[in-house]
Motif scaffolding. Structure first.
Motif, mmCIF file in Angstrom:
data_model
loop_
_atom_site.group_PDB
_atom_site.id
_atom_site.type_symbol
_atom_site.label_atom_id
_atom_site.label_comp_id
_atom_site.label_asym_id
_atom_site.label_seq_id
_atom_site.Cartn_x
_atom_site.Cartn_y
_atom_site.Cartn_z
ATOM 1 N N LYS A 1 -71.354 -99.654 34.341
ATOM 2 C CA LYS A 1 -72.264 -100.793 34.223
ATOM 3 C C LYS A 1 -73.398 -100.518 33.236
ATOM 4 N N PHE A 2 -73.654 -99.228 32.983
ATOM 5 C CA PHE A 2 -74.713 -98.838 32.055
ATOM 6 C C PHE A 2 -74.137 -97.832 31.066
ATOM 7 N N PHE A 3 -74.580 -97.945 29.806
ATOM 8 C CA PHE A 3 -74.069 -97.053 28.772
ATOM 9 C C PHE A 3 -75.241 -96.505 27.963
ATOM 10 N N LEU A 4 -75.480 -95.200 28.071
ATOM 11 C CA LEU A 4 -76.545 -94.544 27.313
ATOM 12 C C LEU A 4 -76.089 -94.430 25.863
ATOM 13 N N THR A 5 -76.803 -95.129 24.980
ATOM 14 C CA THR A 5 -76.374 -95.295 23.586
ATOM 15 C C THR A 5 -77.376 -94.650 22.636
#
Length: 364
Positions: free
Chosen positions: A312-316
């Motif tokens: 649900k979350f993507f560290l970019t």
């Protein structure tokens, strides 16, 4: 033959011809597509991805998934039909073959480089994680590699700790070059080293290196082919003495892009508080010893792979944000990340369900 029948026959034959051409004509392209994604907090092929010894660790929950890109092999040549199909798909990228496999390097050399980058990223992930936790990690200059056929072959070895060159203390890789380049080709240079085996034994025993561990080795210099300067045929690098063992096991993965997620996984296992709060977080990004996160390739494929797995979350990486935001998978929040500190702050917000305050990626 009626004109309509003749036209249909000609069209059919033309279509068959085009299809045959599409299959038979080879093009100089390669394809990148979403690859496997692995939870750094979990297991892979029956073994823990992160194994920490001689240090108290804590239970974790949720996911901190590293992501990968699958690429066609070096010897595989796409046909025209495959290239066109790849261009039309949003979750793959067709790039010139030379982008992935430079013409001046063999497939073996490319694989070796990827393996070296992966190993270096693991080292930096450990350093940045421990320093984030305020755990001291001493560093020193080492022989990173020895050039085959160079002046140092057989005398210096990868992993040797360089304490001094011609009596001058060495604290950074550039210090080695600054001494050697002042010599003339044919001159001798005296290295004060701690052999790799002795340095490794001291690290495992938790002992500091002392003058008693040192050995002096004299190496002759050769003339560099490009500019004629004196060289000894080594590549100095930075090594680290870790206070306890951290083993990262993940086969068939190359490149440096998993550094951030490995680092966060290590922090999570060494921290009493559960970093994710049970959330499914994935991400990517290189990381250096100081915790700075760097850009990577194939960002769109990695976000697709992460969302398909359930993230649900993507560290970019912040430099990848504009391109990632242009084709963001539905239901995936892209979190702009410039340092491990940024990632830790983001995980705190996710854990506290304060997701509105997350620094989100925006398309340029």
């Amino acid at each position: 033959m009626p004109r309509r029948t003749a036209t249909m026959l000609a069209s059919t034959l033309l279509l068959i011809g085009l299809l045959c051409a599409g299959v038979l004509i080879k093009v100089p392209y390669a394809e990148m597509s979403p690859g496997p994604t692995v939870n750094t907090l979990g297991e892979h092929d029956g073994e823990p991805v992160l194994n920490i010894k001689d240090r108290k660790t804590y239970e974790t929950s949720g996911h901190l998934n590293m992501t990968t890109v699958r690429v066609t092999g070096a010897d595989y040549r796409m046909n025209l039909a495959e290239a066109v199909s790849g261009w039309l798909q949003h979750d793959s990228a067709v790039v010139p073959h030379s982008t992935l496999y430079p013409e001046d390097k063999s497939a073996k050399e490319v694989d070796e480089e990827n393996a070296e980058e992966f190993s270096a990223s693991q080292e930096s992930a450990k350093v940045s994680a421990l320093r984030e936790l305020k755990i001291k990690v001493p560093s020193y200059v080492i022989v990173g590699s020895v050039v085959k056929g160079g002046a140092s072959q057989g005398k210096l070895h990868a992993g040797d700790v360089i304490r001094a060159v011609d009596g001058k203390k060495v604290t950074a890789p550039k210090d080695v070059a600054s001494v050697i380049t002042k010599r003339k080709p044919g001159d001798e240079v005296r290295f004060t080293i701690v052999p790799a085996a002795k340095a490794e034994a001291a690290e495992k025993a938790g002992k500091k290196l002392s003058s008693r561990d040192e050995t002096r080795i004299t190496v002759g210099t050769k003339k560099a082919e490009d500019d004629g300067r004196a060289i000894v045929g080594i590549q100095p690098a930075i090594g680290h003495a870790f206070p306890f063992d951290i083993d990262i096991k993940l086969a068939d993965v190359g490149g440096p892009s998993a550094g951030l997620m490995f680092s966060l996984g290590i922090v999570d296992k060494l921290t009493r508080e559960d970093l994710t709060g049970g959330s499914f977080v994935a991400g990517t990004g290189t990381i250096d010893d100081k915790g700075k996160v760097g850009a990577i390739g194939g960002i769109q494929m990695k976000t697709v792979a992460a969302r398909a797995k359930g993230a649900k979350f993507f560290l970019t990486p912040e430099d990848n944000c504009p391109s990632a935001a242009k084709d963001r998978p539905a239901g995936l929040t892209l979190v702009k990340t410039g340092t491990i500190g940024d990632a830790m702050d983001a995980l705190t917000k996710i854990r506290k369900d304060d997701t509105a305050a997350l620094p989100k990626c925006k398309a340029s």
